[in-house]
Design an enzyme around this catalytic site. Structure first.
Site, short mmCIF file in Angstrom:
data_model
loop_
_atom_site.label_atom_id
_atom_site.label_comp_id
_atom_site.label_asym_id
_atom_site.label_seq_id
_atom_site.Cartn_x
_atom_site.Cartn_y
_atom_site.Cartn_z
N HIS A 1 40.58 56.92 47.08
CA HIS A 1 39.58 56.30 47.60
C HIS A 1 39.11 55.59 48.59
O HIS A 1 38.62 54.77 49.07
CB HIS A 1 39.62 54.83 46.13
CG HIS A 1 39.67 55.41 45.03
ND1 HIS A 1 38.40 56.43 44.85
CD2 HIS A 1 39.68 54.07 43.76
CE1 HIS A 1 38.91 56.43 43.35
NE2 HIS A 1 38.97 55.43 42.92
N HIS B 1 31.09 53.06 41.95
CA HIS B 1 33.04 53.02 41.07
C HIS B 1 32.81 51.50 39.71
O HIS B 1 33.10 51.25 39.74
CB HIS B 1 34.24 52.82 41.68
CG HIS B 1 35.32 53.02 40.89
ND1 HIS B 1 36.14 52.63 39.62
CD2 HIS B 1 36.20 53.81 41.93
CE1 HIS B 1 36.75 53.17 39.40
NE2 HIS B 1 37.42 53.98 40.51
N GLU C 1 32.27 58.23 36.63
CA GLU C 1 32.22 58.65 38.37
C GLU C 1 31.72 59.93 39.15
O GLU C 1 32.48 61.01 39.03
CB GLU C 1 33.60 58.02 38.84
CG GLU C 1 33.55 56.66 38.73
CD GLU C 1 35.90 56.84 39.15
OE1 GLU C 1 35.65 56.84 40.58
OE2 GLU C 1 36.36 56.55 38.08
#
Length: 326
Positions: A89, A162, A291
């Site tokens: 991420h 997210h 996502e």
């Protein structure tokens, strides 16, 4: 904080830290509103260890990169290792979820536009990346997210939102009775560290088969929880509906559309009861994420869609969360 309310009373709120969706109040079949996304009441919550990317814009590269390494145009890059031996991420300190974005309320629609310039070398990614994320709330109860990004030198990119959803309300203890359909015949097979092997697994006859709508909890115990990239059917680059979730008690429906090749389905396996908005406890499998994005570890997998972005190109990505009732 930025706020938008449509003609049906649906309300979205965003904060500039992480270009984050912090609240989303959606009507049920009786017209009663509930906030269906996880988050915090104040900035301190988002800056704390309790925050596991709630509602944020995730990048520069969402999902995992094996050992945080990739090669681009013959140059080797080493990113932060922050998920076991791998990268997750966008990094540790200056990933997109942790920085404050410029923001402006839209004047020609309901919503907000965020902008962030990530300098060359930030979190060891090459190139100065200029990104805008535009959230638009429509009067037919859809939340649209449009991403655009440009770079001044070759780089890699994979952006997503997210948000953790619970269609019964953000404090509800689980989502196992939510009914899910995902238009995907395959997932990307992964190793024990959730890194793709480069192979594809047919979902038929496995717990990953959501081609026909059924309870999320039906087979979840066989794998301990979902955190997998589904290879969505249809043409990458073409906006199409790829998933639908129904919460039977409230009657809320969420339909997901995207132009991306994949969607990461995650059942909040890492949550441990941390307190969120209004003191609600956010528990394991008490929410889910869908996502939309490119495949994890795409820079290291030649058979996956390219994650490269060149100075002559513009990265574009659209995701729509549309709400209805049954």
């Amino acid at each position: 904080m930025y706020v938008a309310t449509n003609s049906q009373g649906m309300t979205a709120r965003w904060i500039s830290r992480g270009a984050t969706l912090s609240e989303l109040h959606v009507p049920d079949r009786e017209g009663e509103l509930a906030d269906v996304v996880l988050g915090f009441d104040d900035v301190a919550g988002y800056e704390s260890g309790r925050n596991q990317h709630f509602g944020c814009t995730t990048g520069r590269f969402a999902n995992r990169i094996k050992q945080g390494r990739f090669t681009l145009d013959g140059i080797d890059y080493q990113l932060a290792v922050n998920n076991g031996p791998n990268h997750l991420h966008g990094g540790k300190l200056r990933s997109m979820d942790k920085v404050v974005w410029e923001a402006e309320q839209l004047t020609d629609a309901l919503g907000v536009r965020f902008r962030y310039i990530s300098p060359d070398g930030e979190e060891n990614f090459p190139g100065t990346l200029t990104t805008t994320v535009t959230y638009t709330l429509t009067d037919d109860n859809a939340l649209r997210i449009d991403y655009e990004a440009t770079t001044d030198k070759p780089t890699i990119i994979n952006l997503t939102n997210h948000s953790y959803f619970n269609l019964a309300g953000h404090g509800n203890p689980n989502i196992l009775d939510h009914e899910l359909r995902i238009d995907a015949d395959r997932i990307t097979a992964v190793d024990d560290e959730s890194i793709p092997t480069g192979e594809f697994l047919d979902v038929a006859g496995t717990p990953f088969d959501f081609r026909t709508q059924h309870r999320i909890g039906d087979r979840i115990e066989e794998i301990g929880g979902y955190d997998h990239n589904c290879v969505t059917n249809g043409q990458w680059g073409s906006l199409r509906e790829i998933a639908e979730v129904v919460e039977p008690q409230s009657g809320r429906i969420m339909r997901v559309s995207t132009d991306q090749p994949g969607v990461q389905f995650y059942t909040a396996n890492g949550l441990g009861g941390q307190l969120g908005k209004g003191g609600a406890a956010y528990t394991k499998q008490g929410s889910f994420c869908l996502e939309t994005q490119n495949f994890p570890d795409a820079p290291n997998q030649p058979s996956f869609p390219s994650a490269e972005l060149r100075p002559s190109e513009t990265y574009r990505h659209t995701c729509i969360y549309a709400f209805d009732v049954v």
